[in-house]
Design a protein around this motif. Sequence first.
Motif, PDB file in Angstrom:
ATOM      1  N   GLU A  30     -36.917  63.180  33.106  1.00 19.15           N
ATOM      2  CA  GLU A  30     -38.080  63.407  33.162  1.00 19.15           C
ATOM      3  C   GLU A  30     -38.932  62.868  34.125  1.00 19.15           C
ATOM      4  OE1 GLU A  30     -36.363  60.573  32.351  1.00 19.15           O
ATOM      5  OE2 GLU A  30     -35.765  61.143  29.930  1.00 19.15           O
ATOM      6  N   GLU A  31     -38.114  62.539  35.452  1.00 16.90           N
ATOM      7  CA  GLU A  31     -39.086  62.623  36.975  1.00 16.90           C
ATOM      8  C   GLU A  31     -38.843  64.045  36.993  1.00 16.90           C
ATOM      9  OE1 GLU A  31     -38.695  60.871  40.890  1.00 16.90           O
ATOM     10  OE2 GLU A  31     -37.851  59.899  39.428  1.00 16.90           O
ATOM     11  N   ALA A  32     -37.493  64.608  36.851  1.00 17.93           N
ATOM     12  CA  ALA A  32     -37.648  66.412  37.105  1.00 17.93           C
ATOM     13  C   ALA A  32     -38.434  66.938  36.429  1.00 17.93           C
ATOM     14  CB  ALA A  32     -36.265  66.526  36.644  1.00 17.93           C
ATOM     15  N   VAL A  33     -38.519  66.639  35.360  1.00 14.55           N
ATOM     16  CA  VAL A  33     -39.669  67.577  34.259  1.00 14.55           C
ATOM     17  C   VAL A  33     -41.084  66.876  34.639  1.00 14.55           C
ATOM     18  CG1 VAL A  33     -40.854  67.432  31.907  1.00 14.55           C
ATOM     19  CG2 VAL A  33     -38.581  67.426  32.167  1.00 14.55           C
ATOM     20  N   VAL A  34     -41.749  65.881  35.353  1.00 17.35           N
ATOM     21  CA  VAL A  34     -43.333  65.797  36.153  1.00 17.35           C
ATOM     22  C   VAL A  34     -43.204  66.749  37.031  1.00 17.35           C
ATOM     23  CG1 VAL A  34     -44.513  64.744  36.668  1.00 17.35           C
ATOM     24  CG2 VAL A  34     -43.079  64.106  34.813  1.00 17.35           C
ATOM     25  N   ALA A  35     -42.036  66.823  37.613  1.00 18.14           N
ATOM     26  CA  ALA A  35     -42.694  67.218  39.233  1.00 18.14           C
ATOM     27  C   ALA A  35     -42.381  68.665  39.349  1.00 18.14           C
ATOM     28  CB  ALA A  35     -41.161  67.037  40.482  1.00 18.14           C
ATOM     29  N   TRP A  36     -41.203  69.255  38.080  1.00 16.83           N
ATOM     30  CA  TRP A  36     -41.149  70.590  37.881  1.00 16.83           C
ATOM     31  C   TRP A  36     -42.948  71.008  37.679  1.00 16.83           C
ATOM     32  CZ3 TRP A  36     -42.210  72.937  32.867  1.00 16.83           C
ATOM     33  CH2 TRP A  36     -42.369  74.440  33.011  1.00 16.83           C
ATOM     34  N   TYR A  37     -43.127  70.444  36.455  1.00 16.61           N
ATOM     35  CA  TYR A  37     -44.813  70.944  35.780  1.00 16.61           C
ATOM     36  C   TYR A  37     -45.673  71.167  37.165  1.00 16.61           C
ATOM     37  CZ  TYR A  37     -48.893  71.072  32.586  1.00 16.61           C
ATOM     38  OH  TYR A  37     -50.331  71.589  32.863  1.00 16.61           O
ATOM     39  N   ASP A  38     -45.877  70.066  38.108  1.00 13.18           N
ATOM     40  CA  ASP A  38     -47.012  69.736  38.928  1.00 13.18           C
ATOM     41  C   ASP A  38     -46.395  70.716  39.972  1.00 13.18           C
ATOM     42  OD1 ASP A  38     -47.789  67.607  36.973  1.00 13.18           O
ATOM     43  OD2 ASP A  38     -46.828  65.880  39.006  1.00 13.18           O
ATOM     44  N   MET A  39     -45.473  70.628  40.491  1.00  8.69           N
ATOM     45  CA  MET A  39     -45.087  71.978  41.736  1.00  8.69           C
ATOM     46  C   MET A  39     -44.526  72.965  41.807  1.00  8.69           C
ATOM     47  SD  MET A  39     -45.817  69.484  43.710  1.00  8.69           S
ATOM     48  CE  MET A  39     -44.884  69.866  45.788  1.00  8.69           C
ATOM     49  N   VAL A  40     -43.730  73.150  40.445  1.00  6.47           N
ATOM     50  CA  VAL A  40     -43.637  74.441  39.798  1.00  6.47           C
ATOM     51  C   VAL A  40     -44.668  75.475  39.544  1.00  6.47           C
ATOM     52  CG1 VAL A  40     -41.858  76.011  39.175  1.00  6.47           C
ATOM     53  CG2 VAL A  40     -41.222  74.347  40.620  1.00  6.47           C
ATOM     54  N   TYR A  41     -44.187  75.096  38.151  1.00  5.49           N
ATOM     55  CA  TYR A  41     -45.807  76.012  37.183  1.00  5.49           C
ATOM     56  C   TYR A  41     -46.970  75.614  37.624  1.00  5.49           C
ATOM     57  CZ  TYR A  41     -47.820  77.092  32.839  1.00  5.49           C
ATOM     58  OH  TYR A  41     -47.758  77.904  31.549  1.00  5.49           O
ATOM     59  N   GLU A  42     -47.741  74.685  37.544  1.00  5.34           N
ATOM     60  CA  GLU A  42     -49.009  74.146  38.561  1.00  5.34           C
ATOM     61  C   GLU A  42     -49.294  75.317  39.192  1.00  5.34           C
ATOM     62  OE1 GLU A  42     -51.685  72.309  36.167  1.00  5.34           O
ATOM     63  OE2 GLU A  42     -50.907  73.777  35.431  1.00  5.34           O
ATOM     64  N   THR A  43     -48.636  75.490  40.320  1.00 11.56           N
ATOM     65  CA  THR A  43     -48.417  76.224  41.902  1.00 11.56           C
ATOM     66  C   THR A  43     -49.051  77.536  41.620  1.00 11.56           C
ATOM     67  OG1 THR A  43     -47.797  74.758  43.140  1.00 11.56           O
ATOM     68  CG2 THR A  43     -47.676  76.225  43.599  1.00 11.56           C
ATOM     69  N   THR A  44     -47.629  77.217  40.607  1.00  7.31           N
ATOM     70  CA  THR A  44     -46.851  78.898  40.720  1.00  7.31           C
ATOM     71  C   THR A  44     -49.327  79.490  39.343  1.00  7.31           C
ATOM     72  OG1 THR A  44     -44.890  79.023  40.024  1.00  7.31           O
ATOM     73  CG2 THR A  44     -45.829  81.130  39.248  1.00  7.31           C
ATOM     74  N   ILE A  45     -49.101  78.846  38.500  1.00  8.18           N
ATOM     75  CA  ILE A  45     -50.033  79.317  37.201  1.00  8.18           C
ATOM     76  C   ILE A  45     -51.653  79.884  38.609  1.00  8.18           C
ATOM     77  CG2 ILE A  45     -52.019  78.872  35.390  1.00  8.18           C
ATOM     78  CD1 ILE A  45     -49.127  80.005  34.389  1.00  8.18           C
ATOM     79  N   GLY A  46     -51.506  78.576  39.226  1.00  7.99           N
ATOM     80  CA  GLY A  46     -52.872  78.522  40.534  1.00  7.99           C
ATOM     81  C   GLY A  46     -52.646  79.518  41.434  1.00  7.99           C
ATOM     82  N   ILE A  47     -51.837  79.781  41.654  1.00  5.87           N
ATOM     83  CA  ILE A  47     -51.401  81.336  42.255  1.00  5.87           C
ATOM     84  C   ILE A  47     -52.100  82.458  41.335  1.00  5.87           C
ATOM     85  CG2 ILE A  47     -50.100  82.667  43.495  1.00  5.87           C
ATOM     86  CD1 ILE A  47     -48.696  79.890  44.936  1.00  5.87           C
ATOM     87  N   LEU A  48     -51.350  82.989  40.797  1.00  3.57           N
ATOM     88  CA  LEU A  48     -51.306  83.665  40.003  1.00  3.57           C
ATOM     89  C   LEU A  48     -53.435  83.920  39.192  1.00  3.57           C
ATOM     90  CD1 LEU A  48     -49.004  83.446  37.144  1.00  3.57           C
ATOM     91  CD2 LEU A  48     -48.942  85.497  39.466  1.00  3.57           C
ATOM     92  N   GLU A  49     -53.721  82.313  39.068  1.00  6.75           N
ATOM     93  CA  GLU A  49     -55.254  83.355  38.410  1.00  6.75           C
ATOM     94  C   GLU A  49     -56.107  83.283  39.945  1.00  6.75           C
ATOM     95  OE1 GLU A  49     -55.708  78.704  37.466  1.00  6.75           O
ATOM     96  OE2 GLU A  49     -55.849  79.477  35.179  1.00  6.75           O
ATOM     97  N   LYS A  50     -55.607  82.584  40.871  1.00 11.30           N
ATOM     98  CA  LYS A  50     -56.723  83.400  41.943  1.00 11.30           C
ATOM     99  C   LYS A  50     -56.418  84.549  42.247  1.00 11.30           C
ATOM    100  CE  LYS A  50     -56.287  78.873  44.844  1.00 11.30           C
ATOM    101  NZ  LYS A  50     -55.958  77.863  45.836  1.00 11.30           N
ATOM    102  N   THR A  51     -55.491  85.422  42.111  1.00 13.04           N
ATOM    103  CA  THR A  51     -54.644  86.368  42.480  1.00 13.04           C
ATOM    104  C   THR A  51     -55.415  87.631  41.418  1.00 13.04           C
ATOM    105  OG1 THR A  51     -52.150  87.279  41.054  1.00 13.04           O
ATOM    106  CG2 THR A  51     -53.232  86.257  43.805  1.00 13.04           C
TER     107      THR A  51
END
Length: 245
Positions: free
Chosen positions: A216-237
Amino acid sequence: MQPPYRQQARQEWDQAYRKAYWVNLLSTLQGRQVDLLDFNEISHRLHLTSSIYRGVQVVPLEKIVGSVGRYNDFNRAFLPRKKAMQERWQAVAIMYLNPSSRGLPPIELFKVGNLYFVRDGNHRVSVARQLKIHDIEAYVWEYPAVLPLTGGKDSVERVLMESEREVFLQHTQLDTLCPDHGLYLTLPGGYTELLGQISRYQQVLSRIDEQPIPYEEAVVAWYDMVYETTIGILEKTGVFDQFPR
């Protein structure tokens, strides 16, 4: 002189085979899928288990959209794709065309939702459709589906994606852990890939912390650090301006 009905069966084959060629060519040029659905893939992705025998039924041919093992031999309209099928196809056609024949036994179908998949009798379905017959007798086994399978190719893909998403959410509990996540995918297999990413990320975190990290901790960390970060970069580009979410 050819025996009665053999010439007509040959003509029907020629028409069906020629139509299959043009349909396949057009679908390639337009980038459309006209393949029959593979029942084994549907069964795997919808997690189908046991079936219930429903007896002999009269089934509309337009509701038959796939096959258990012959999905590469016919296109979505059950037009024959392979020249090697000609002899058997014509033999079936003669049985249909000859009123003095003993007829043909019911085919065998698997039912999922309101759609059907051929277990046995692909040639009979193909010939019947070419002869503009609307219904066919069939032994039917029904697989109860968690999600409704009711329409054409687009509907099937939508249901499969919903099924994959449901499995993903049940496994990760993302709705509970990150209730505002808004994670939706549109490509088949994407949720399975994300499950693999999360498992690998859990292993990385465990090595960094030198102790096991709860899933469960890995899921939250993946969502915050990997998924959300990637989406943010794609939106900016501006990527999503070209590929709307």
